[in-house]
Design a protein around this motif. Structure first.
Motif, PDB file in Angstrom:
ATOM      1  N   GLY A 258      18.410 -66.143  39.973  1.00 43.03           N
ATOM      2  CA  GLY A 258      17.141 -65.857  40.636  1.00 43.03           C
ATOM      3  C   GLY A 258      17.013 -66.617  41.934  1.00 43.03           C
ATOM      4  O   GLY A 258      17.714 -67.602  42.180  1.00 43.03           O
ATOM      5  N   LYS A 259      16.137 -66.145  42.764  1.00 45.70           N
ATOM      6  CA  LYS A 259      15.750 -66.833  43.999  1.00 45.70           C
ATOM      7  C   LYS A 259      14.262 -66.594  44.164  1.00 45.70           C
ATOM      8  O   LYS A 259      13.785 -66.021  45.147  1.00 45.70           O
ATOM      9  CB  LYS A 259      16.544 -66.272  45.189  1.00 45.70           C
ATOM     10  N   SER A 260      13.530 -67.050  43.165  1.00 49.81           N
ATOM     11  CA  SER A 260      12.145 -66.625  43.006  1.00 49.81           C
ATOM     12  C   SER A 260      11.218 -67.269  44.030  1.00 49.81           C
ATOM     13  O   SER A 260      11.411 -68.415  44.438  1.00 49.81           O
ATOM     14  CB  SER A 260      11.662 -66.951  41.597  1.00 49.81           C
ATOM     15  N   PRO A 261      10.187 -66.534  44.446  1.00 47.70           N
ATOM     16  CA  PRO A 261       9.213 -67.056  45.402  1.00 47.70           C
ATOM     17  C   PRO A 261       7.969 -67.624  44.717  1.00 47.70           C
ATOM     18  O   PRO A 261       7.585 -67.198  43.621  1.00 47.70           O
ATOM     19  CB  PRO A 261       8.842 -65.815  46.213  1.00 47.70           C
ATOM     20  N   LEU A 262       7.334 -68.589  45.388  1.00 47.06           N
ATOM     21  CA  LEU A 262       5.992 -69.038  45.052  1.00 47.06           C
ATOM     22  C   LEU A 262       5.126 -68.752  46.264  1.00 47.06           C
ATOM     23  O   LEU A 262       5.307 -69.345  47.335  1.00 47.06           O
ATOM     24  CB  LEU A 262       5.981 -70.528  44.718  1.00 47.06           C
ATOM     25  N   LEU A 263       4.205 -67.808  46.128  1.00 47.04           N
ATOM     26  CA  LEU A 263       3.333 -67.392  47.225  1.00 47.04           C
ATOM     27  C   LEU A 263       2.030 -68.174  47.143  1.00 47.04           C
ATOM     28  O   LEU A 263       1.313 -68.084  46.139  1.00 47.04           O
ATOM     29  CB  LEU A 263       3.040 -65.893  47.152  1.00 47.04           C
ATOM     30  N   VAL A 264       1.730 -68.945  48.171  1.00 46.45           N
ATOM     31  CA  VAL A 264       0.512 -69.746  48.218  1.00 46.45           C
ATOM     32  C   VAL A 264      -0.392 -69.182  49.305  1.00 46.45           C
ATOM     33  O   VAL A 264      -0.086 -69.272  50.501  1.00 46.45           O
ATOM     34  CB  VAL A 264       0.833 -71.226  48.510  1.00 46.45           C
ATOM     35  N   PHE A 265      -1.516 -68.593  48.887  1.00 44.69           N
ATOM     36  CA  PHE A 265      -2.463 -68.034  49.837  1.00 44.69           C
ATOM     37  C   PHE A 265      -3.500 -69.088  50.225  1.00 44.69           C
ATOM     38  O   PHE A 265      -3.736 -70.065  49.493  1.00 44.69           O
ATOM     39  CB  PHE A 265      -3.128 -66.788  49.249  1.00 44.69           C
ATOM     40  N   ALA A 266      -4.109 -68.875  51.373  1.00 41.68           N
ATOM     41  CA  ALA A 266      -5.048 -69.856  51.907  1.00 41.68           C
ATOM     42  C   ALA A 266      -6.247 -70.074  50.998  1.00 41.68           C
ATOM     43  O   ALA A 266      -6.890 -71.125  51.054  1.00 41.68           O
ATOM     44  CB  ALA A 266      -5.505 -69.428  53.301  1.00 41.68           C
ATOM     45  N   ASP A 267      -6.568 -69.087  50.156  1.00 36.87           N
ATOM     46  CA  ASP A 267      -7.724 -69.230  49.267  1.00 36.87           C
ATOM     47  C   ASP A 267      -7.364 -69.867  47.927  1.00 36.87           C
ATOM     48  O   ASP A 267      -8.191 -69.959  47.023  1.00 36.87           O
ATOM     49  CB  ASP A 267      -8.391 -67.867  49.033  1.00 36.87           C
ATOM     50  N   ALA A 268      -6.125 -70.327  47.789  1.00 34.18           N
ATOM     51  CA  ALA A 268      -5.683 -70.926  46.533  1.00 34.18           C
ATOM     52  C   ALA A 268      -6.247 -72.335  46.369  1.00 34.18           C
ATOM     53  O   ALA A 268      -6.596 -73.012  47.351  1.00 34.18           O
ATOM     54  CB  ALA A 268      -4.163 -70.981  46.478  1.00 34.18           C
ATOM     55  N   ASP A 269      -6.316 -72.787  45.134  1.00 28.15           N
ATOM     56  CA  ASP A 269      -6.570 -74.195  44.827  1.00 28.15           C
ATOM     57  C   ASP A 269      -5.314 -74.958  45.244  1.00 28.15           C
ATOM     58  O   ASP A 269      -4.281 -74.871  44.581  1.00 28.15           O
ATOM     59  CB  ASP A 269      -6.849 -74.352  43.339  1.00 28.15           C
ATOM     60  N   LEU A 270      -5.366 -75.702  46.345  1.00 24.07           N
ATOM     61  CA  LEU A 270      -4.164 -76.320  46.893  1.00 24.07           C
ATOM     62  C   LEU A 270      -3.568 -77.364  45.964  1.00 24.07           C
ATOM     63  O   LEU A 270      -2.348 -77.517  45.896  1.00 24.07           O
ATOM     64  CB  LEU A 270      -4.452 -76.938  48.259  1.00 24.07           C
ATOM     65  N   ASP A 271      -4.404 -78.103  45.247  1.00 25.97           N
ATOM     66  CA  ASP A 271      -3.873 -79.078  44.301  1.00 25.97           C
ATOM     67  C   ASP A 271      -3.068 -78.379  43.208  1.00 25.97           C
ATOM     68  O   ASP A 271      -1.985 -78.839  42.823  1.00 25.97           O
ATOM     69  CB  ASP A 271      -4.996 -79.903  43.681  1.00 25.97           C
TER      70      ASP A 271
END
Length: 487
Positions: A258-271
């Motif tokens: 795998g080469k899986s992604p983690l997508l972090v959007f601006a509205d996410a809980d950053l912690d």
């Protein structure tokens, strides 16, 4: 040479387990511990003769095991689970010594999961059913018939858990098994053979053979009496197995890289997003599911990177037997060389190491985060299988999805967002066998697991496992034509 070695106070037989007895080989290979590089012992090194003997034992044991009532098969599998639970501490310390994963994880999660694998598929067997249905008055009845001897080839990163993920459903289905563990971590498979025998599993139903893929693996996967092959590992090895099995048209189940992604959007809980990202260093990054490509929306990228760096830099790397250790060693010097090769080539091509980017003493690699990486670069496209993450930014959903899907893999993906509708839109467009939203590595054996594209073929879990390990049969019965006087 002694047939037994002592690992952390636990006696482990180094011979094969074939037809209910221990079998030696003329040759051996040395098993080394990643903790300090020391030799743990000499392991029986099988080849074509041992492969043939193991398949013959499985073939001989198959008719009786296939005919064993479901309830009795389930009872024996529960007895195997009981045996695992009685020896959790032994299994945990042996596996930590053999593959370098955290002892606390083996004690609290991995080995209990091994027992659960047997219990789950034993119980699922008893409820495995398909409602009969009618066709113009005729009754259709679907059944799952045992397929025959199965060859199961398992990896080194979670040896016993991933082995039993395959062994348990194959045995529950009524098949017999030849298990070949990875040569870098063979020891707990040998202990499993002992536990299964003590639980009353008949001779020949489970066989364990050790050795190199080029010597014994090819002989197993090309054997005409093998009815199923299941493999977890790399794409190149899967291609070799598929070519070997092709002559006999042996069905394959492949769980690959795998080469899986983690997508972090601006509205996410950053912690939360940072916690999810740092979790990708688990097992020194030697996890096929790991979201090694961090894709972060531009407005929060700088803050995300700051928080990530702070949290990742606090991880403790060291002896996996220490309760306070977060990251253990890489399993083998060859794997360490491979990881460092990827990183050094990326740095030479212009990548920047925010943290890490180098070896440490022993078989340890510093947790690494690389930025300034191109989408078409090797470090973004190829599986490293070590504690190495990349970070890229995106401007919106379309770009996020494009970057996430732009590899040849499709095993998993993780999405961090505070918008439920966005989560639904994005997950629907991602190419992945499993997608986690605001969480990671939540696994239920009732769910299908596997990869898309070059991350695999087929699915494991629940009824999907039985669909693979069985020959599905539909019996259609006419409503009339019976001899009423018969009997």
């Amino acid at each position: 040479m002694s047939d037994n070695i002592t690992v952390a106070g636990v006696s482990v037989d180094t011979r094969h387990w074939i037809g209910g007895r221990r079998v030696a080989s003329a040759g051996t290979f040395t098993d080394h511990s990643p903790l300090d590089g020391s030799a743990l012992g000499e392991i029986a090194r099988g080849g074509p003769d041992e492969a043939a003997a193991a398949v013959a034992a499985a073939r001989e044991a198959f008719p009786a095991w296939a005919a064993t009532p479901r309830a009795e098969r389930a009872r024996i599998l529960h007895a195997v689970a009981d045996g695992v639970e009685k020896r959790i501490e032994e299994l945990a310390i042996v596996e930590t010594t053999d593959n370098g994963a955290l002892l606390r994880s083996h004690r609290r999660g991995v080995m209990p999961r091994v027992a659960h694998n047997f219990r789950f598929f034993a119980d699922w067997l008893l409820r495995l059913d398909h409602e009969d249905f009618e066709t113009r008055g005729h009754t259709n009845h679907v059944s799952w018939d045992p397929a025959g001897p199965c060859v199961l080839i398992t990896p080194w990163n979670a040896p016993l858990m991933l082995a039993t993920w395959k062994v348990a459903p194959a045995l529950a289905a009524g098949n017999t098994v030849v298990l070949k563990p990875a040569e870098w971590s063979p020891l707990t498979a040998s202990l499993l053979a002992d536990i299964a025998a003590e639980a009353g599993l008949p001779a020949g139903v489970l066989n364990v053979v050790q050795g190199y893929g080029s010597e014994i693996g090819d002989a197993l996967t090309s054997h005409p009496d093998v009815r199923r092959i299941s493999f977890t590992g790399s794409v190149p090895t899967a291609r070799r197995i598929a070519a070997s099995a092709a002559a006999n048209l042996t069905p394959l189940s492949l769980e690959l890289g795998g080469k899986s992604p983690l997508l972090v959007f601006a509205d996410a809980d950053l912690d939360l997003a940072v916690d999810l990202a740092v979790e990708q260093y688990d097992n020194a990054g030697q996890v096929c599911l790991a979201a090694t490509r961090l894709l972060v929306e531009e407005p929060v990228a700088e803050e995300f990177t700051r928080r990530f760096t702070e949290k990742a830099s606090a991880l403790r790397q060291g002896d996996p037997r220490d309760e306070g250790t977060d990251i253990g060693p890489t399993i083998h010097p060859r794997q360490l060389d491979k990881i460092d090769g990827f990183v050094q080539r990326a740095l030479a091509a212009g990548a920047r190491a925010v943290i890490g980017g180098h070896r440490k003493d022993g078989q340890y690699y510093a947790p690494t985060l690389l930025t300034d990486v191109a989408q078409d670069s090797e470090i973004v496209q190829e599986e490293v299988f070590g504690p190495v993450l990349t970070l890229q930014t995106f401007a919106g959903e379309d770009e996020a999805v494009r970057l996430a899907n732009d590899t040849r893999f499709g095993l998993a993906a993780t999405v961090a967002t505070g918008d439920r509708e966005r989560a639904e839109r994005v997950t629907a467009r991602l190419v992945a066998g499993t997608v986690w939203v605001n969480c990671f590595f939540v696994r239920d054996l009732r769910a299908p697991f596997g990869g898309s594209r070059q991350s695999g073929v087929g699915r494991e879990g629940g009824t999907w496992s039985f669909d693979f390990y069985c020959d599905l049969k539909n019996t259609v019965t006419a409503p009339e034509g019976w001899d009423q006087d018969h009997g």
